[in-house]
Design an enzyme around this catalytic site. Structure first.
Site, short mmCIF file in Angstrom:
data_model
loop_
_atom_site.label_atom_id
_atom_site.label_comp_id
_atom_site.label_asym_id
_atom_site.label_seq_id
_atom_site.Cartn_x
_atom_site.Cartn_y
_atom_site.Cartn_z
N HIS A 1 87.00 -12.53 49.98
CA HIS A 1 87.32 -12.29 48.57
C HIS A 1 87.17 -13.55 47.72
CE1 HIS A 1 91.56 -13.57 49.65
NE2 HIS A 1 91.49 -14.09 48.44
N ASP B 1 88.07 -9.93 55.92
CA ASP B 1 88.24 -10.84 54.77
C ASP B 1 87.82 -12.27 55.12
OD1 ASP B 1 88.76 -11.74 52.25
OD2 ASP B 1 90.95 -11.69 52.43
N SER C 1 93.56 -19.21 49.03
CA SER C 1 92.76 -18.28 49.84
C SER C 1 91.58 -18.98 50.49
CB SER C 1 92.25 -17.13 48.96
OG SER C 1 93.31 -16.33 48.53
#
Length: 448
Positions: free
Chosen positions: A77, A108, A197
């Site tokens: 992402h 992911d 992230s």
């Protein structure tokens, strides 16, 4: 108070204070220092197809260098195939271009590679991190989240492993794509904020035991990372092939929990078939919701709890495409084997594009989307945006429509529609468009 007692208390307090000061002043290990030099900031410029046109946006995330030739692991992402420019800021604050090597929204995870020609030309250097063993983690173990939250470089937060086997399947968790079906997650109370992230979750010696992925909105100290055991496997596959191909049969499992008694099962035996996708291999073989899956290719399965489901789903997904998978199914008092041929696993999210002269942005209808919406086939494109005042809007096309034909030509893929759009752009003239809206079919004319 007796003076000797006071002096003893003072000595004790001073001694404890000195010990704490020494602990605070202790230098990080060489492994942790090397890890810090391997963590990078990732800046992404990407294209999106929305509101009937193309739009560009910018975002930031983190990553960790894992090889001497500049391979970086981050989140899917953070960097997706829509990226048109990726810049990486190294620990020495130098910026280097990078390219996307592979992307896997199901876990992911994404892999980048630095422009090593530029690195060598500028005589830049960096460190690489090493994986630890996430399978040996236990709740309560100290860990550190490293990354660039909100763009603040080289930030470290400390916490513990709160849970080492968390189930988090999300059907729209990565830019609308599915994630979490084939692995469990590490839960930690180390602070993970936007920008973290893709950064590493590490042990005190600097070994990467997870890739930070998400925080729980509206809650304190609830964050999640992809385990290193999953990350290592995905990294190797993406470096080798650029993508991961998984098998699919259309079986949707659910935990048995306390249903064993209703199905006359022994404890820790089997998994509930919650539903079966319409038109899928499992449906064609005769499976249905309420069945109990006892074994896959002779291997018993235990799906009593949600945390056990990813391993069962991964067992099927790891089979070669077109392979015959034998499922032992219990239905009522009968138990029998069902041989099922696998298909390629696809996302419900198809390829997107914008046809700007018509003012419409679309997404290819995928096989999964077609089955979920009980469509006759996977031809056509889903309208995801219409630009006011442009031909599509004036004609009456709406978001959610499915364009099935253009000038009576079936839209089997985006290339068909691109060809029609190019012809319109070169020689503008009225274009006939067939649209499915719900169970009805409409014809519209796009005028120049």
């Amino acid at each position: 108070m007796n003076f000797s007692i006071s002096r003893s208390i003072f000595a004790l307090v001073f001694g404890l204070g000195a010990m704490l000061s020494c602990a605070r002043a202790a230098a990080p290990s060489r492994g942790f220092t090397r890890l810090l030099d391997a963590v990078v900031n990732v800046e992404v410029r990407e294209i999106a197809f929305e509101a009937g046109g193309k739009r560009f946006s910018a975002s930031i995330g983190s990553g960790v260098i894992l090889t001497d030739d500049g391979v970086i692991l981050t989140n899917a992402h953070v960097v997706s195939p829509r990226a048109v420019e990726v810049n990486v800021t190294l620990a020495n604050l130098e910026r280097v271009n990078a390219r996307l090597v592979g992307w896997d929204h199901w876990t992911d995870l994404a892999v980048l590679r630095l422009d090593m020609a530029d690195v060598k030309r500028r005589h830049l250097s960096f460190s690489r991190a090493e994986f630890g063993d996430s399978d040996k983690l236990v709740p309560g173990e100290t860990v550190y989240a490293v990354g660039t939250p909100h763009g603040l470089a080289r930030t470290v937060t400390r916490g513990i492993i709160s849970n080492n086997n968390r189930y988090l399947q999300d059907n729209r968790g990565v830019r609308g794509y599915e994630t979490g079906a084939f692995n469990t997650w590490l839960q930690t109370d180390a602070a993970i904020n936007p920008g973290n992230s893709g950064g590493p979750l590490v042990t005190e010696d600097g070994r990467v035991i997870g890739i930070n992925s998400r925080g729980y909105l509206g809650a304190d100290n609830l964050a999640f990372a992809i385990p290193a055991s999953t990350a290592k496997r995905v990294l190797a596959a993406l470096l080798r092939d650029g993508a991961i191909t998984r098998s699919y049969i259309g079986l949707v499992p659910a935990p048995l929990r306390d249903l064993e008694g209703f199905y006359a099962l022994q404890l820790n035996t089997g998994v509930l078939v919650n539903s079966v996708d319409v038109g899928s291999p499992a449906a064609r073989a005769g499976l249905r919701g309420g069945d109990i899956l006892l074994a896959i290719n002779g291997r018993p399965v235990d799906g009593r709890f949600p945390e056990q489901l990813p391993a069962i789903q991964d067992l099927i997904a790891s089979e070669p495409l077109g392979a015959k998978v034998t499922l032992r199914i219990k239905r009522g008092a009968e138990t029998r084997d069902y041989p099922i041929a696998t298909e390629k696993l696809e996302s419900r999210v198809g390829e997107e594009w914008a046809f700007e002269r018509w003012g419409v942005s679309v997404r290819k209808v995928s096989r999964t989307f077609a089955r979920e919406n009980q469509l006759a086939d996977d031809n056509g494109v889903l309208v995801i945006g219409v630009q006011p005042g442009f031909p599509a809007d004036v004609a009456g096309i709406q978001r959610g429509d499915i364009i099935a034909k253009v000038n009576q030509q079936v839209i089997t893929d985006l290339e068909v529609m691109k060809t029609q759009h190019a012809a319109f752009a070169a020689h503008p003239e009225p274009t006939l468009v067939e649209v499915r809206r719900g169970r009805q079919v409409f014809l519209f004319i796009l005028k120049p």
